[in-house]
Design an enzyme around this catalytic site. Structure first.
Site, PDB file in Angstrom:
ATOM      1  N   SER A 210       0.370  -1.234   0.101  1.00 22.38           N
ATOM      2  CA  SER A 210      -0.105  -0.554   0.313  1.00 22.38           C
ATOM      3  C   SER A 210       0.459   1.882   0.039  1.00 22.38           C
ATOM      4  O   SER A 210       1.819   0.832  -0.160  1.00 22.38           O
ATOM      5  CB  SER A 210      -0.658   0.232   1.283  1.00 22.38           C
ATOM      6  OG  SER A 210      -2.194   1.466   1.042  1.00 22.38           O
ATOM      7  N   ASN A 211       0.336   2.428   1.010  1.00 25.43           N
ATOM      8  CA  ASN A 211       1.290   3.861   0.221  1.00 25.43           C
ATOM      9  C   ASN A 211       0.476   4.556   1.691  1.00 25.43           C
ATOM     10  O   ASN A 211      -0.256   4.263   2.665  1.00 25.43           O
ATOM     11  CB  ASN A 211       0.553   5.028  -1.171  1.00 25.43           C
ATOM     12  CG  ASN A 211      -0.474   4.624  -1.128  1.00 25.43           C
ATOM     13  OD1 ASN A 211      -1.163   4.856  -0.865  1.00 25.43           O
ATOM     14  ND2 ASN A 211      -0.759   4.127  -2.575  1.00 25.43           N
ATOM     15  N   ARG A 212       1.206   5.860   1.744  1.00 27.19           N
ATOM     16  CA  ARG A 212       0.836   6.500   3.325  1.00 27.19           C
ATOM     17  C   ARG A 212      -0.337   6.994   3.000  1.00 27.19           C
ATOM     18  O   ARG A 212      -0.522   8.492   3.944  1.00 27.19           O
ATOM     19  CB  ARG A 212       2.457   7.808   3.318  1.00 27.19           C
ATOM     20  CG  ARG A 212       3.609   6.682   3.513  1.00 27.19           C
ATOM     21  CD  ARG A 212       4.820   7.678   3.980  1.00 27.19           C
ATOM     22  NE  ARG A 212       6.047   6.727   3.806  1.00 27.19           N
ATOM     23  CZ  ARG A 212       6.297   5.922   4.861  1.00 27.19           C
ATOM     24  NH1 ARG A 212       5.186   5.919   5.786  1.00 27.19           N
ATOM     25  NH2 ARG A 212       7.345   6.178   5.341  1.00 27.19           N
ATOM     26  N   SER A 213      -0.937   7.393   1.768  1.00 26.73           N
ATOM     27  CA  SER A 213      -2.421   7.681   1.532  1.00 26.73           C
ATOM     28  C   SER A 213      -3.361   7.767   3.356  1.00 26.73           C
ATOM     29  O   SER A 213      -3.927   7.023   3.377  1.00 26.73           O
ATOM     30  CB  SER A 213      -3.474   7.857   0.712  1.00 26.73           C
ATOM     31  OG  SER A 213      -4.220   8.351   0.578  1.00 26.73           O
ATOM     32  N   ALA A 276      -5.164   7.105  -3.755  1.00 30.49           N
ATOM     33  CA  ALA A 276      -3.618   6.914  -4.127  1.00 30.49           C
ATOM     34  C   ALA A 276      -4.076   5.309  -5.091  1.00 30.49           C
ATOM     35  O   ALA A 276      -3.519   4.747  -3.853  1.00 30.49           O
ATOM     36  CB  ALA A 276      -2.723   7.266  -3.062  1.00 30.49           C
TER      37      ALA A 276
END
Ligand code: C5P
Length: 398
Positions: A210-213, A276
């Site tokens: 995943s990502n930091r959104s 994101a």
């Protein structure tokens, strides 16, 4: 919450033990900029004191129908005429029955009949009283007449029992109030689809990429659009409490988000892709949890579909570009490549903007040029983006 600023709210408190929570509610309304006049029924006075509300709201607190109007008029007539909303919280079974029947034997009853402002009722009582057909019928009557019933929650009740009947949380009540007051806003009659959060692409049943959104900007957009009268579908992979009066479609992966967006966009007026979306997913996620081993683990990644590029309008399409360098050049390229009406560009390497924080510093970019906005709360950024969406929608109509 800007839609409550300057609004005249009559907060009617009735005789439930949850009346103490109305003090917090009054404080939250005051902080949101509302002008709060408080009405306490005779039974509410057994639980809370007028001073608690007066000290917080700095405005009128009254219980008696015969309280003189500070302006020399008739109190219930003046309050009713000036109100933007009548909020009964907590509402007892007795008060709900009185409102349904139109009894006018006290200040609240007279205001309820005199005002043409929307009525919101937040019940709080024992489960059996709440579930009794009489109470449910009275609530149905109020709903038929256009009242908004803010359902009570499930949990610990004053009796010690557990069940339905807890007063809704103040944040939820404020959400309903903002949504109700915004019904005639500049997005009334419009359907906006908003995406939020970083997608999760599974590696195995317990791990994902995943990502930091955080999803906060997307949620702020959804709430702001709701408070300007839009019907909002929020397609979300974020771990945030669902906003009230917004249809939330939960998704995890980019593929699921694509399908949900395609379905939601069938009758959309605008799509705002604040999510994101992971550009890649694991080609073959393991069906069992991967075990540690001696050999290095290699994951094969394949490209995800580009949702924005594949969901083409007639509707307005707004993209978001999170960049760490060459902000405008990169965002401009995405605007053109994806054929967008607008792109919201932000430099996520800045500490006060982008992922996880409450503020954002963005540049709005369209075919005609760039507008750099100052550091703003995510809600304020949302309002500015929606100003553009309103303009784009008006241009299409023309
Ligand atoms: O190309 P990039 O991912 O930077 O573009 C960002 C914009 O495109 C965002 O609005 C994002 O939600 C959207 N996007 C998408 N599908 C993808 C990747 C990004 O819709 N697979």
């Amino acid at each position: 919450m800007s839609s409550l600023r300057g609004k005249r709210i009559i907060l009617a408190v009735t005789g439930s033990i949850a009346a103490y929570k109305a003090v917090q509610l009054a404080s939250d309304l005051y902080k949101a900029g509302a002008l709060v006049d408080t009405i306490l029924t005779a039974e509410a006075l057994r639980f809370v004191q007028p001073l608690s509300f007066a000290a917080i709201t700095h405005r009128l607190v009254a219980s008696d129908l015969w309280t003189p109007d500070p302006g020399g008029g008739v109190l219930h007539v003046e309050l009713a005429a000036a109100a933007d909303a009548l909020l009964v919280a907590p509402a007892t079974a007795h008060t709900i029955a009185r409102l349904a029947l139109g009894l006018a034997d006290d200040l609240l009853g007279c205001i309820a009949l005199s005002t043409r402002a929307p009525l919101l009722v937040a019940p709080a009582m024992e489960s059996h009283m709440y579930q009794h057909p009489t109470t449910q019928q009275h609530l149905a009557t109020l709903r038929e007449r256009g009242a908004v019933v803010i359902e009570p929650g499930v949990g610990h009740l004053a009796s010690g029992a557990s069940g339905v009947g807890r007063l809704a949380e103040p944040a939820e009540i404020l959400g309903y109030l903002a949504a109700t007051l915004g019904r005639t806003g500049d997005l009334a009659g419009r359907h906006l689809v908003v995406t939020a959060g970083g997608t999760r692409e599974p590696i195995d049943p317990v791990r994902f990429i995943s990502n930091r959104s955080s999803g906060k900007q997307g949620y702020a957009l959804a709430e702001a659009a709701r408070d300007r009268g839009a019907r909002v579908t929020l397609v979300s992979s974020a771990e945030l409490p669902p906003p009230v009066a917004v249809q939330v479609v939960r998704v995890e992966t980019a593929q699921q988000m694509l399908e949900a967006v395609q379905a939601a966009c069938r009758d959309a007026d605008a799509l705002l892709m604040a999510a994101a979306v992971a550009d890649y997913r694991v080609a073959h996620p393991a069906t069992e949890k991967l075990k540690k081993g001696a050999a290095p683990l290699t994951l094969e990644l394949v490209e995800n579909p580009d949702i924005l590029a594949s969901v083409r309008g007639p509707f307005v399409r707004v993209g978001f570009a999170a960049e760490t360098s060459d902000l405008l050049a990169n965002a401009g390229a995405k605007l053109r490549a994806k054929g967008l009406d607008l792109i919201v560009a932000n430099d996520v390497s800045a500490r006060d903007a982008g992922f996880g924080v409450e503020t954002n510093r963005v540049t709005l970019l369209d075919a005609s040029g760039a507008e750099e906005l100052p550091l703003l709360s995510k809600r304020e950024v949302a309002e500015r983006v929606l100003d553009r969406v309103v303009r784009l929608l008006a241009e299409r109509r023309a």
